[in-house]
Enzyme design. Structure first.
Site, PDB file in Angstrom:
ATOM      1  N   ASN A  21       0.887  -1.164   0.000  1.00 25.71           N
ATOM      2  CA  ASN A  21       0.000   0.000   0.000  1.00 25.71           C
ATOM      3  C   ASN A  21       0.928   1.218   0.000  1.00 25.71           C
ATOM      4  O   ASN A  21       1.465   1.597   1.032  1.00 25.71           O
ATOM      5  CB  ASN A  21      -0.870  -0.051   1.258  1.00 25.71           C
ATOM      6  CG  ASN A  21      -1.848   1.110   1.343  1.00 25.71           C
ATOM      7  OD1 ASN A  21      -1.831   2.015   0.497  1.00 25.71           O
ATOM      8  ND2 ASN A  21      -2.685   1.090   2.360  1.00 25.71           N
ATOM      9  N   ARG A  60      -2.675  -2.142  -3.338  1.00 26.31           N
ATOM     10  CA  ARG A  60      -3.860  -1.325  -3.134  1.00 26.31           C
ATOM     11  C   ARG A  60      -3.774  -0.140  -4.091  1.00 26.31           C
ATOM     12  O   ARG A  60      -2.801   0.618  -4.055  1.00 26.31           O
ATOM     13  CB  ARG A  60      -3.891  -0.821  -1.701  1.00 26.31           C
ATOM     14  CG  ARG A  60      -5.104   0.004  -1.459  1.00 26.31           C
ATOM     15  CD  ARG A  60      -5.134   0.529  -0.063  1.00 26.31           C
ATOM     16  NE  ARG A  60      -6.436   1.083   0.189  1.00 26.31           N
ATOM     17  CZ  ARG A  60      -6.836   1.449   1.379  1.00 26.31           C
ATOM     18  NH1 ARG A  60      -6.043   1.288   2.419  1.00 26.31           N
ATOM     19  NH2 ARG A  60      -8.023   1.967   1.541  1.00 26.31           N
ATOM     20  N   HIS A  98     -12.811   3.271  -0.010  1.00 26.95           N
ATOM     21  CA  HIS A  98     -12.745   2.309   1.108  1.00 26.95           C
ATOM     22  C   HIS A  98     -13.389   0.969   0.725  1.00 26.95           C
ATOM     23  O   HIS A  98     -13.812   0.202   1.596  1.00 26.95           O
ATOM     24  CB  HIS A  98     -13.441   2.847   2.380  1.00 26.95           C
ATOM     25  CG  HIS A  98     -12.709   3.971   3.033  1.00 26.95           C
ATOM     26  ND1 HIS A  98     -13.366   5.083   3.525  1.00 26.95           N
ATOM     27  CD2 HIS A  98     -11.404   4.177   3.272  1.00 26.95           C
ATOM     28  CE1 HIS A  98     -12.491   5.925   4.042  1.00 26.95           C
ATOM     29  NE2 HIS A  98     -11.281   5.386   3.899  1.00 26.95           N
ATOM     30  N   ARG A 152      -9.931  16.215   6.481  1.00 27.85           N
ATOM     31  CA  ARG A 152     -10.739  16.521   5.283  1.00 27.85           C
ATOM     32  C   ARG A 152     -12.118  17.014   5.707  1.00 27.85           C
ATOM     33  O   ARG A 152     -12.682  16.531   6.695  1.00 27.85           O
ATOM     34  CB  ARG A 152     -10.915  15.270   4.415  1.00 27.85           C
ATOM     35  CG  ARG A 152      -9.644  14.851   3.698  1.00 27.85           C
ATOM     36  CD  ARG A 152      -9.822  13.526   2.969  1.00 27.85           C
ATOM     37  NE  ARG A 152      -8.943  12.510   3.511  1.00 27.85           N
ATOM     38  CZ  ARG A 152      -9.011  11.215   3.236  1.00 27.85           C
ATOM     39  NH1 ARG A 152      -9.938  10.756   2.412  1.00 27.85           N
ATOM     40  NH2 ARG A 152      -8.159  10.364   3.771  1.00 27.85           N
ATOM     41  N   GLU A 191      -8.135  -4.910   5.174  1.00 24.34           N
ATOM     42  CA  GLU A 191      -8.001  -4.646   3.739  1.00 24.34           C
ATOM     43  C   GLU A 191      -6.847  -5.436   3.138  1.00 24.34           C
ATOM     44  O   GLU A 191      -6.921  -5.890   1.989  1.00 24.34           O
ATOM     45  CB  GLU A 191      -7.781  -3.138   3.525  1.00 24.34           C
ATOM     46  CG  GLU A 191      -9.018  -2.320   3.842  1.00 24.34           C
ATOM     47  CD  GLU A 191      -8.708  -0.943   4.382  1.00 24.34           C
ATOM     48  OE1 GLU A 191      -8.101  -0.850   5.481  1.00 24.34           O
ATOM     49  OE2 GLU A 191      -9.077   0.044   3.736  1.00 24.34           O
TER      50      GLU A 191
END
Ligand code: ADP
Length: 399
Positions: free
Chosen positions: A9, A93, A181, A241, A379
């Site tokens: 990732n 990823r 996600h 964010r 993940e």
């Protein structure tokens, strides 16, 4: 000899990795870690699944290792760890698969070029996700690689959930709600039946609450709506964010503050959310522990927006059977879960305070019409499973 799968990732300043080894139909985590500070003060650490440090290295201040140097170090270290197993493939990823990639894909040059076309859709992530893929294609072309996308899970959303009310030509150009996600949601969907067969077959809202945060409505394990949109800045407020924002605010900033795209990007990605509202921290733990009114306001706003999105997602499903919390805040903060569920009482969910304090997995009372769960996401395991399947190392039916 058993197969090993490496999951990468890669971000702008770090590469996270996990090493899995096949054990029959399952994949066992062997090692995980990261190289961070790729352009400032690189530091590598590899840990056992229990958190014991197995290898560590620092390069010192000012060393620019970059993705290339980091990858070289990683591959050398991992090959050293592979006594008795063979590196069968690398799973990556990748944040954006556009409309085209609704499933993970084996990468070759043509695929990586096609994925490069999505850089304008995710300029802060996509180039870094692709960097190690390109490097490995050059250096080790014989090593099979698979790209897994954060957007794929949401491609089953109905068209009305994916469209903006903008002219058709922009939709055709790729301006639509992608959702993100997805690997986390897919993992939760893949394990939900173990916890709650009714939820797995029915209407569930999953809350992925980490530094990035989003919520996803699922019907029988398939995505139908998400709070994230064209980019991962939409929806809930996050660590830094802003989440959903009236586009009129962007026009105002351009007109009145003379801000350009880069300045607005910095504001809405790095200076807003929990950090922007509190002026204290982007870290939920710090805010929950603080007595400052601004910290309380940031948490209240976060919860208020979750409450409204939960109503919206339940409406998209036409009702609700289960709520699942996952990621850093969702898995670890009993206080946030308690407040979200108190706000959701009108939907028919009733908390079991003792189970919630213990961390679940079931956190709703036995009398609750809607069940509630805290389930750790994974993940990396999802990517490793996909990699194994795409490379034909394992029968698809057993995934
Ligand atoms: P990322 O999106 O970077 O993968 P994580 O899923 O690890 O992030 O989530 C990080 C967030 O989880 C941080 O805001 C952190 O404060 C929060 N967090 C972790 N543990 C707790 C806890 N016990 N209570 C509240 N928040 C927590």
């Amino acid at each position: 000899m058993s197969e090993a799968i490496v999951v990468l990732n890669a971000g702008s300043s770090s590469i996270k990795f996990s090493l899995f080894v096949a054990e029959g139909d399952e994949l066992r985590l062997e090692l995980r870690g990261q190289i961070e500070g790729l352009f400032t003060a690189p530091h590598f650490v590899a840990k056992s699944p229990e958190g014991k440090v197995k290898a560590e290295k620092s390069w010192g201040e000012g060393v620019k290792l970059g993705h290339e140097g980091a990858l070289e170090h990683l591959v050398a270290t991992l090959r050293g760890e592979l006594a008795g197993s063979e590196l069968a493939g690398v799973g990556h990823r990748v944040v954006h698969g556009g409309m085209q990639y609704t499933q993970p894909v084996r990468v070759d040059r043509a695929v990586v070029d096609a994925l490069g076309k999505f850089v304008p859709l995710a300029p802060l992530h996509q180039p870094h996700n692709l960097a190690p893929i390109r490097l490995l294609l050059e250096r080790q072309p014989e090593l099979p690689q698979v790209a897994c996308f954060d957007t794929s899970f949401h491609r089953t959303n109905p068209e009305v959930a994916q469209r903006f009310a903008l002219p058709e030509r922009l939709y055709r150009e790729g301006v639509l709600r992608y959702g993100f996600h997805g690997l986390s949601y897919e993992y939760i969907a893949s394990v939900l039946a173990r916890y709650d067969a009714r939820a797995a077959a029915g209407r569930t809202v999953v809350l992925h609450l980490g530094n990035g945060a989003s919520m996803c409505a699922m019907q029988a394990g398939r995505g139908v709506a998400s709070t994230m949109g064209f980019t991962a800045v939409d929806g809930l407020p996050m660590g830094t964010r802003c989440g959903a924002l009236d586009p009129g605010v962007v026009l105002y900033l351009m007109d009145q503050h003379r801000m350009d795209a880069r300045a607005i990007e910095k504001l809405i990605y790095q200076e807003s959310g929990l950090l922007g509202v509190s002026g204290i921290s982007s870290d939920m733990r710090t805010l929950l522990a603080s007595g400052e009114p601004r910290a309380r306001l940031a948490v209240d706003l976060y919860l208020y927006r979750i409450r409204r999105e939960l109503g919206s997602l339940a409406a998209s499903l036409g009702g609700l059977d289960a709520i699942v919390f996952t990621a850093g805040i969702g898995e670890n903060s009993a206080a946030i879960r308690e407040r979200v569920l108190a706000d959701a009482a009108w939907l028919g969910v009733e908390l079991d305070p003792a189970a919630n304090a213990k961390g679940g997995p079931r956190i709703s009372a036995s009398s609750s019409r809607v069940s509630a769960w805290a389930i750790p996401t994974n993940e990396e395991l999802m990517i490793a499973r996909h990699t194994r399947r795409v490379l034909g190392l394992r029968a698809e039916a057993t995934l």
